[in-house]
Enzyme design. Structure first.
Site, PDB file in Angstrom:
ATOM      1  N   ARG A 198       0.753  -1.111   0.005  1.00 58.48           N
ATOM      2  CA  ARG A 198      -0.093  -0.022  -0.123  1.00 58.48           C
ATOM      3  C   ARG A 198       0.856   1.180  -0.070  1.00 58.48           C
ATOM      4  O   ARG A 198       0.434   2.482   0.108  1.00 58.48           O
ATOM      5  CB  ARG A 198      -0.901   0.114   1.075  1.00 58.48           C
ATOM      6  CG  ARG A 198      -1.963  -1.115   1.415  1.00 58.48           C
ATOM      7  CD  ARG A 198      -2.576  -1.181   2.768  1.00 58.48           C
ATOM      8  NE  ARG A 198      -3.356  -0.050   2.774  1.00 58.48           N
ATOM      9  CZ  ARG A 198      -5.041  -0.241   2.505  1.00 58.48           C
ATOM     10  NH1 ARG A 198      -5.228  -1.367   2.398  1.00 58.48           N
ATOM     11  NH2 ARG A 198      -5.532   0.810   3.038  1.00 58.48           N
TER      12      ARG A 198
ATOM     13  N   TYR B  56       0.478   4.252  -2.513  1.00 60.77           N
ATOM     14  CA  TYR B  56      -0.475   5.388  -2.278  1.00 60.77           C
ATOM     15  C   TYR B  56      -0.201   6.117  -0.822  1.00 60.77           C
ATOM     16  O   TYR B  56      -0.341   7.342  -0.620  1.00 60.77           O
ATOM     17  CB  TYR B  56      -1.839   4.750  -2.262  1.00 60.77           C
ATOM     18  CG  TYR B  56      -3.077   5.324  -2.065  1.00 60.77           C
ATOM     19  CD1 TYR B  56      -3.399   6.229  -3.029  1.00 60.77           C
ATOM     20  CD2 TYR B  56      -3.779   5.602  -1.076  1.00 60.77           C
ATOM     21  CE1 TYR B  56      -4.320   7.154  -2.667  1.00 60.77           C
ATOM     22  CE2 TYR B  56      -4.876   6.421  -0.604  1.00 60.77           C
ATOM     23  CZ  TYR B  56      -5.375   7.366  -1.945  1.00 60.77           C
ATOM     24  OH  TYR B  56      -6.353   7.831  -1.792  1.00 60.77           O
TER      25      TYR B  56
ATOM     26  N   ASP C  91      -3.506  -3.711   5.837  1.00 57.76           N
ATOM     27  CA  ASP C  91      -4.949  -3.066   6.207  1.00 57.76           C
ATOM     28  C   ASP C  91      -5.168  -2.560   7.384  1.00 57.76           C
ATOM     29  O   ASP C  91      -5.269  -3.292   8.377  1.00 57.76           O
ATOM     30  CB  ASP C  91      -5.765  -4.178   5.569  1.00 57.76           C
ATOM     31  CG  ASP C  91      -7.273  -3.850   5.203  1.00 57.76           C
ATOM     32  OD1 ASP C  91      -7.283  -2.918   4.301  1.00 57.76           O
ATOM     33  OD2 ASP C  91      -8.202  -4.063   5.871  1.00 57.76           O
TER      34      ASP C  91
ATOM     35  N   ARG D 184     -10.122   2.983  11.754  1.00 59.59           N
ATOM     36  CA  ARG D 184     -10.175   4.170  10.886  1.00 59.59           C
ATOM     37  C   ARG D 184     -11.177   5.030  11.289  1.00 59.59           C
ATOM     38  O   ARG D 184     -12.517   4.795  11.162  1.00 59.59           O
ATOM     39  CB  ARG D 184     -10.107   3.942   9.549  1.00 59.59           C
ATOM     40  CG  ARG D 184      -9.784   5.339   8.501  1.00 59.59           C
ATOM     41  CD  ARG D 184      -8.420   5.829   8.888  1.00 59.59           C
ATOM     42  NE  ARG D 184      -7.305   5.126   8.764  1.00 59.59           N
ATOM     43  CZ  ARG D 184      -6.733   4.942   7.634  1.00 59.59           C
ATOM     44  NH1 ARG D 184      -7.507   4.863   6.612  1.00 59.59           N
ATOM     45  NH2 ARG D 184      -5.693   3.860   7.786  1.00 59.59           N
TER      46      ARG D 184
END
Length: 307
Positions: free
Chosen positions: A140, A143, A269, A273
């Site tokens: 990831r 990004y 992951d 959040r």
């Protein structure tokens, strides 16, 4: 105002363009159609205040504009991981080029950053002061780290050249015009439920997200652009749901025969959040108004038409 919206044919960009054109602003839409779709902005073609340019922000462009809304970058893991080098280049070179343009024409620029700069957070919920927990070499990172270096560029341009910047950290957003196969959890679950496919939950479903309806999100971006605040500013909905709760809500709304299946959790992951939006409330008088039930109804109705 003459507005440039990069990534304007995408999910967020097209909704922003709707808002700007509906109040008679002038808009130039820039998109390379990697994840954007011309159908999202088709209704504005021929409008005297609208111009569409096919262009990749990795390459410089010369335009005369007053404001730049820099949204260009694939935002779903499926797309940004399909070509991670391209994703990194879009974040760095694309932002570099847009900042250079903003400096040359003395335009204000809003950069669409992301909650992914917080990584898999060790602090919950996340305030803007939290510096994040990001794996710089993970799948990831193209990004996550791309957005982090782009934020660095924004603030360096502000310090060195007095460029007028605005930095928004966008949390999970959903609504009409999401791509059916983009791999985001809301669109995944809705499409799977509507087609009676298994609902795929990665991990045990206890990980949490906070979902902001696209209209609320766009209003937050506009409020930040119009304010004197630089940011970074969390823009998102602080209502928190587990992934399993989201799946159950969508299954109930659609009355689907789909069954939930569990798959391994992808690398890095985030397990939690949720934004702290005190700054947005205090400085922008902004807070999300559309609850998840209403937002999902609108999104489900959109996907029923698309499918």
């Amino acid at each position: 105002m003459r507005n440039l919206v990069t990534g304007g044919a995408g999910f967020l960009g097209s909704h922003l363009i709707d808002k700007l054109l509906n109040v008679s602003e002038e808009v130039i839409c820039l998109d390379n159609y990697f994840t954007g779709r011309k159908t999202n902005i088709a209704k504005w073609l021929g409008n005297k205040n609208f111009e569409l340019i096919r262009h990749d922000v990795i390459n410089p462009i010369q335009l005369e504009v007053d404001r730049i809304w820099h949204l260009a970058c694939p935002a779903s893991p499926v797309h940004y991981q399909s070509n991670p080098i391209k994703t990194s280049k879009t974040s760095f070179l694309g932002t570099y080029n847009m900042l250079g343009l903003a400096r040359r024409v003395n335009a204000r620029i809003l950069f669409a950053s992301t909650s992914e700069v917080y990584g898999d957070p060790e602090i919950h919920p996340q305030p803007e002061e939290y510096k994040g927990s990001v794996n710089p070499i993970g799948i990831r990172s193209c990004y996550d780290e791309g957005k982090r270096i782009a934020e660095s560029l924004c603030f360096d341009y502000q310090r060195m050249h007095q460029t007028e910047i605005r930095v928004a950290r966008i949390f999970n957003t959903y609504g009409p015009r999401m791509i059916p196969n983009d791999g985001r959890v809301v669109s995944n679950f809705i499409v799977q439920a509507l087609t009676n496919q298994p609902i795929t939950i990665y991990g045990d479903g206890s990980q949490t997200r906070s979902f902001c309806y696209v209209d609320d999100l766009v209003n937050g971006l506009i409020s930040l652009m119009n304010s004197s605040e630089i940011g970074p500013m969390n823009i998102g909905n602080p209502s928190e749901f587990t992934i399993k709760e989201l799946a159950e809500i969508i299954l109930k709304k659609i009355n689907s025969n789909s069954k939930i299946i569990y798959l391994p959790l992808p690398q890095d992951d985030p397990l939690q959040r949720k934004p702290i939006i005190d700054k947005a409330k205090d400085k922008l008088d902004w807070f999300p108004k559309v609850n998840l039930e209403v937002g999902l109804e609108n999104t489900i109705n959109y996907f029923k038409k698309v499918l």
